[in-house]
Scaffold this motif. Structure first.
Motif, mmCIF file in Angstrom:
data_model
loop_
_atom_site.group_PDB
_atom_site.id
_atom_site.type_symbol
_atom_site.label_atom_id
_atom_site.label_comp_id
_atom_site.label_asym_id
_atom_site.label_seq_id
_atom_site.Cartn_x
_atom_site.Cartn_y
_atom_site.Cartn_z
ATOM 1 N N UNK A 156 22.783 3.652 9.339
ATOM 2 C CA UNK A 156 23.490 3.391 10.589
ATOM 3 C C UNK A 156 22.570 2.615 11.507
ATOM 4 N N UNK A 157 23.067 1.536 12.051
ATOM 5 C CA UNK A 157 22.267 0.731 12.963
ATOM 6 C C UNK A 157 22.153 1.415 14.310
ATOM 7 N N UNK A 158 21.056 1.173 14.983
ATOM 8 C CA UNK A 158 20.875 1.716 16.324
ATOM 9 C C UNK A 158 20.130 3.039 16.313
ATOM 10 N N UNK A 159 19.975 3.595 17.483
ATOM 11 C CA UNK A 159 19.196 4.801 17.689
ATOM 12 C C UNK A 159 20.116 6.013 17.616
ATOM 13 N N UNK A 160 20.075 6.735 16.503
ATOM 14 C CA UNK A 160 20.867 7.946 16.326
ATOM 15 C C UNK A 160 22.347 7.720 16.596
ATOM 16 N N UNK A 161 22.889 6.663 16.089
ATOM 17 C CA UNK A 161 24.307 6.395 16.290
ATOM 18 C C UNK A 161 24.882 5.558 15.186
ATOM 19 N N UNK A 162 26.136 5.272 15.306
ATOM 20 C CA UNK A 162 26.887 4.517 14.321
ATOM 21 C C UNK A 162 28.183 5.260 14.063
ATOM 22 N N UNK A 163 29.140 4.604 13.447
ATOM 23 C CA UNK A 163 30.465 5.196 13.260
ATOM 24 C C UNK A 163 30.417 6.547 12.550
ATOM 25 N N UNK A 164 29.735 6.612 11.410
ATOM 26 C CA UNK A 164 29.704 7.860 10.659
ATOM 27 C C UNK A 164 28.922 8.942 11.402
ATOM 28 N N UNK A 185 29.753 12.939 12.831
ATOM 29 C CA UNK A 185 28.922 14.128 12.594
ATOM 30 C C UNK A 185 28.577 14.784 13.926
ATOM 31 N N UNK A 186 28.180 13.979 14.904
ATOM 32 C CA UNK A 186 27.787 14.517 16.217
ATOM 33 C C UNK A 186 28.982 15.072 16.993
ATOM 34 N N UNK A 187 30.159 14.505 16.786
ATOM 35 C CA UNK A 187 31.354 14.959 17.503
ATOM 36 C C UNK A 187 31.646 16.440 17.225
ATOM 37 N N UNK A 188 31.349 16.895 16.023
ATOM 38 C CA UNK A 188 31.560 18.301 15.662
ATOM 39 C C UNK A 188 30.798 19.215 16.607
ATOM 40 N N UNK A 189 29.638 18.767 17.053
ATOM 41 C CA UNK A 189 28.766 19.569 17.914
ATOM 42 C C UNK A 189 28.879 19.190 19.387
ATOM 43 N N UNK A 190 29.726 18.209 19.712
ATOM 44 C CA UNK A 190 29.866 17.768 21.094
ATOM 45 C C UNK A 190 28.646 17.038 21.601
ATOM 46 N N UNK A 191 28.008 16.276 20.726
ATOM 47 C CA UNK A 191 26.776 15.568 21.083
ATOM 48 C C UNK A 191 26.943 14.091 20.754
ATOM 49 N N UNK A 192 26.045 13.276 21.327
ATOM 50 C CA UNK A 192 26.087 11.848 21.070
ATOM 51 C C UNK A 192 24.681 11.280 21.172
ATOM 52 N N UNK A 193 24.317 10.447 20.206
ATOM 53 C CA UNK A 193 23.001 9.787 20.185
ATOM 54 C C UNK A 193 21.841 10.763 20.234
#
Length: 172
Positions: free
Chosen positions: A8-16, A20-28
């Motif tokens: 995944x491009x970028x810092x702790x992000x990307x579509x996939x 994964x982070x949405x399950x935990x209510x987190x982003x980046x």
């Protein structure tokens, strides 16, 4: 629904990774533990008879998160909280040597220092000489036995690691 080699491009992000982070209510955020939950959770759902498809995996994991966490192993986005929970459940072993590792165990690393720890978690696959082979989320692509940037993201990769940074094992 996830495989080694996803980058995944970028810092702790990307579509996939965002799924994964949405399950935990987190982003980046660093997602090494969230990723291990993804793998473990998908397996738990399938073994429980749930019809998991690529398009419903993240919503099912979100729906069953509590049951998955309480049934077998307490997951948390913070590796140190997983270690604390595993200690309470008597699922944590302080690392002394690789002979106790079993396929599927979670290996806990400290890539920082005692004063400024940088905890990271990967799933153990097998021994390879004096190293272990793992599947790691939030790690770099190069198959290196040295270093890791646990805050930089990157993707999901098979890694060959030296034993020197391992501090413990979560096993069940």
């Amino acid at each position: 629904y996830a495989q080694a080699g996803i980058h995944e491009e970028g810092h702790n992000g990307g579509d996939f990774i965002n799924k994964v982070e949405e399950i935990w209510g987190m982003n980046n955020e660093p997602y090494c533990a969230m990723g291990q939950f993804w793998n473990f959770g998908i397996t738990w759902l399938i073994l429980s008879g749930v019809d998991v498809q690529e398009n419903n995996a993240s919503s099912l994991l979100k729906k069953y998160k509590s049951a998955i966490c309480s049934d077998t192993l307490t997951f948390d986005p913070a590796v140190i909280k997983m270690v604390e929970a595993a200690k309470k459940r008597k699922q944590y072993i302080e690392f002394k040597n690789a002979s106790v590792l079993k396929k599927g165990d979670f290996v806990i690393f400290n890539f920082g220092t005692d004063k400024i720890p940088a905890y990271h978690i990967e799933q153990f696959s097998h021994l390879h000489g004096e190293h272990i082979v793992t599947v790691g989320w939030n790690t770099s692509a190069e198959n290196s036995t040295a270093g890791n940037d646990p805050t930089g993201g990157g993707g999901i990769f098979v890694k060959e690691r030296s034993l020197e940074k391992i501090i413990g094992i979560i096993s069940w």
